[in-house]
Design a protein around this motif. Structure first.
Motif, PDB file in Angstrom:
ATOM      1  N   TYR A 178      34.761  33.798  44.510  1.00  0.00           N
ATOM      2  CA  TYR A 178      34.219  34.544  43.382  1.00  0.00           C
ATOM      3  C   TYR A 178      35.132  35.696  42.971  1.00  0.00           C
ATOM      4  O   TYR A 178      35.431  35.868  41.788  1.00  0.00           O
ATOM      5  CB  TYR A 178      32.827  35.087  43.729  1.00  0.00           C
ATOM      6  N   PHE A 179      35.570  36.493  43.947  1.00  0.00           N
ATOM      7  CA  PHE A 179      36.309  37.715  43.625  1.00  0.00           C
ATOM      8  C   PHE A 179      37.811  37.508  43.441  1.00  0.00           C
ATOM      9  O   PHE A 179      38.420  38.115  42.562  1.00  0.00           O
ATOM     10  CB  PHE A 179      36.082  38.774  44.707  1.00  0.00           C
ATOM     11  N   THR A 180      38.421  36.662  44.266  1.00  0.00           N
ATOM     12  CA  THR A 180      39.873  36.520  44.214  1.00  0.00           C
ATOM     13  C   THR A 180      40.388  36.083  42.838  1.00  0.00           C
ATOM     14  O   THR A 180      41.406  36.621  42.369  1.00  0.00           O
ATOM     15  CB  THR A 180      40.364  35.556  45.308  1.00  0.00           C
ATOM     16  N   PRO A 181      39.742  35.127  42.151  1.00  0.00           N
ATOM     17  CA  PRO A 181      40.220  34.775  40.805  1.00  0.00           C
ATOM     18  C   PRO A 181      40.208  35.966  39.846  1.00  0.00           C
ATOM     19  O   PRO A 181      41.103  36.087  38.993  1.00  0.00           O
ATOM     20  CB  PRO A 181      39.232  33.692  40.349  1.00  0.00           C
ATOM     21  N   VAL A 182      39.218  36.836  39.988  1.00  0.00           N
ATOM     22  CA  VAL A 182      39.144  38.036  39.145  1.00  0.00           C
ATOM     23  C   VAL A 182      40.329  38.938  39.424  1.00  0.00           C
ATOM     24  O   VAL A 182      40.973  39.468  38.498  1.00  0.00           O
ATOM     25  CB  VAL A 182      37.819  38.787  39.380  1.00  0.00           C
ATOM     26  N   TYR A 183      40.637  39.135  40.717  1.00  0.00           N
ATOM     27  CA  TYR A 183      41.772  39.983  41.081  1.00  0.00           C
ATOM     28  C   TYR A 183      43.085  39.375  40.588  1.00  0.00           C
ATOM     29  O   TYR A 183      43.993  40.096  40.160  1.00  0.00           O
ATOM     30  CB  TYR A 183      41.832  40.192  42.592  1.00  0.00           C
ATOM     31  N   LEU A 184      43.192  38.053  40.646  1.00  0.00           N
ATOM     32  CA  LEU A 184      44.398  37.387  40.160  1.00  0.00           C
ATOM     33  C   LEU A 184      44.563  37.583  38.650  1.00  0.00           C
ATOM     34  O   LEU A 184      45.681  37.792  38.164  1.00  0.00           O
ATOM     35  CB  LEU A 184      44.348  35.896  40.499  1.00  0.00           C
ATOM     36  N   MET A 185      43.468  37.505  37.919  1.00  0.00           N
ATOM     37  CA  MET A 185      43.535  37.719  36.474  1.00  0.00           C
ATOM     38  C   MET A 185      43.981  39.146  36.157  1.00  0.00           C
ATOM     39  O   MET A 185      44.801  39.376  35.258  1.00  0.00           O
ATOM     40  CB  MET A 185      42.170  37.441  35.837  1.00  0.00           C
ATOM     41  N   LYS A 186      43.463  40.111  36.908  1.00  0.00           N
ATOM     42  CA  LYS A 186      43.883  41.501  36.717  1.00  0.00           C
ATOM     43  C   LYS A 186      45.370  41.650  37.036  1.00  0.00           C
ATOM     44  O   LYS A 186      46.106  42.353  36.325  1.00  0.00           O
ATOM     45  CB  LYS A 186      43.061  42.433  37.605  1.00  0.00           C
TER      46      LYS A 186
END
Length: 233
Positions: A178-186
């Motif tokens: 859930y969180f890692t894709p968000v961090y990658l996008m950032k």
């Protein structure tokens, strides 16, 4: 008299009372010659033990007070009353006070995290960074969240290189669907801002390849497609 240990280890075994007395006598001579040093070391060790025990007792007594103060102010934080949460109201301490006055407690540590989030929302990015950097957690997911928020603060300060550093820490801290894709996008957006289009393309591709079920995949494909023309892919 002594003899070598039968197992060949080379250790000597005291065999006679006379030999044992000789060993004790040597120890007594050493103690007499170095009495001040030996007693000084012993006193220092004892003092350190007492001080540590006293510190632990003090922190334990402070923890309850700090936790009560924190539980009162969390309502303001969750209601988005950020100024009240930070500075306190109605006689209650705020997050800034709790973080500063109860150092060493879990409540102070957590107050630093909440204060960092509140300050970030207020646009006080340097203060947010300071509080979030002072926060620590053994929970890798929470730790990653704090690193990402520091990245956000640097991104808003138009310091993409620093933002990239912290986003990478968030990505590498603990892989999570859930969180890692968000961090990658950032991270990819910060790389774009830092004029690193090739790196950004690679990061968007990670989202697509490693997290194909993530809701971030649609945007990752779109942004990667726009950048591929720039990098000649």
């Amino acid at each position: 008299m002594s003899k070598k240990h039968a197992d060949g280890s080379g250790l000597e075994i005291i065999e006679t009372p006379e030999a044992l007395a000789g060993k004790i006598s040597k120890a007594e001579v050493f103690f007499i010659k170095n009495r001040k040093v030996v007693l000084g070391i012993g006193a220092a060790i004892l003092l350190a033990i007492v001080a540590f025990a006293g510190y632990k007792a003090y922190i334990a007594s402070q923890e309850g007070t700090a936790q009560n103060a924190l539980s009162s102010v969390i309502y303001d934080f969750e209601a988005d009353s950020l100024q009240k949460a930070l500075n306190g109201s109605g006689g209650n301490e705020g997050l800034l006070s709790i973080a500063d006055n109860y150092k060493g407690t879990d409540a102070s540590n957590l107050a630093s995290f909440y204060a960092g989030v509140a300050l970030l929302k207020q646009g006080k990015f340097d203060d947010a960074i300071n509080h979030l950097q002072s926060f620590s957690s053994s929970d890798l997911l929470v730790h990653a969240r704090a690193q990402s928020l520091i990245g956000d603060a640097y991104f808003e300060k138009n310091q993409p290189a620093e933002a990239i550093s912290y986003y990478k820490k968030a990505v590498d801290s603990e892989k999570n669907e859930y969180f890692t894709p968000v961090y990658l996008m950032k991270l990819a957006l910060a790389q774009e801002k830092a004029n690193q289009p090739a790196d950004a393309v690679s990061t968007y591709k990670r989202v697509i390849d490693e997290f194909p079920l993530s809701s971030e995949v649609v945007n990752a494909k779109k942004y990667m497609g726009l950048l591929e023309g720039q990098v000649g892919k």
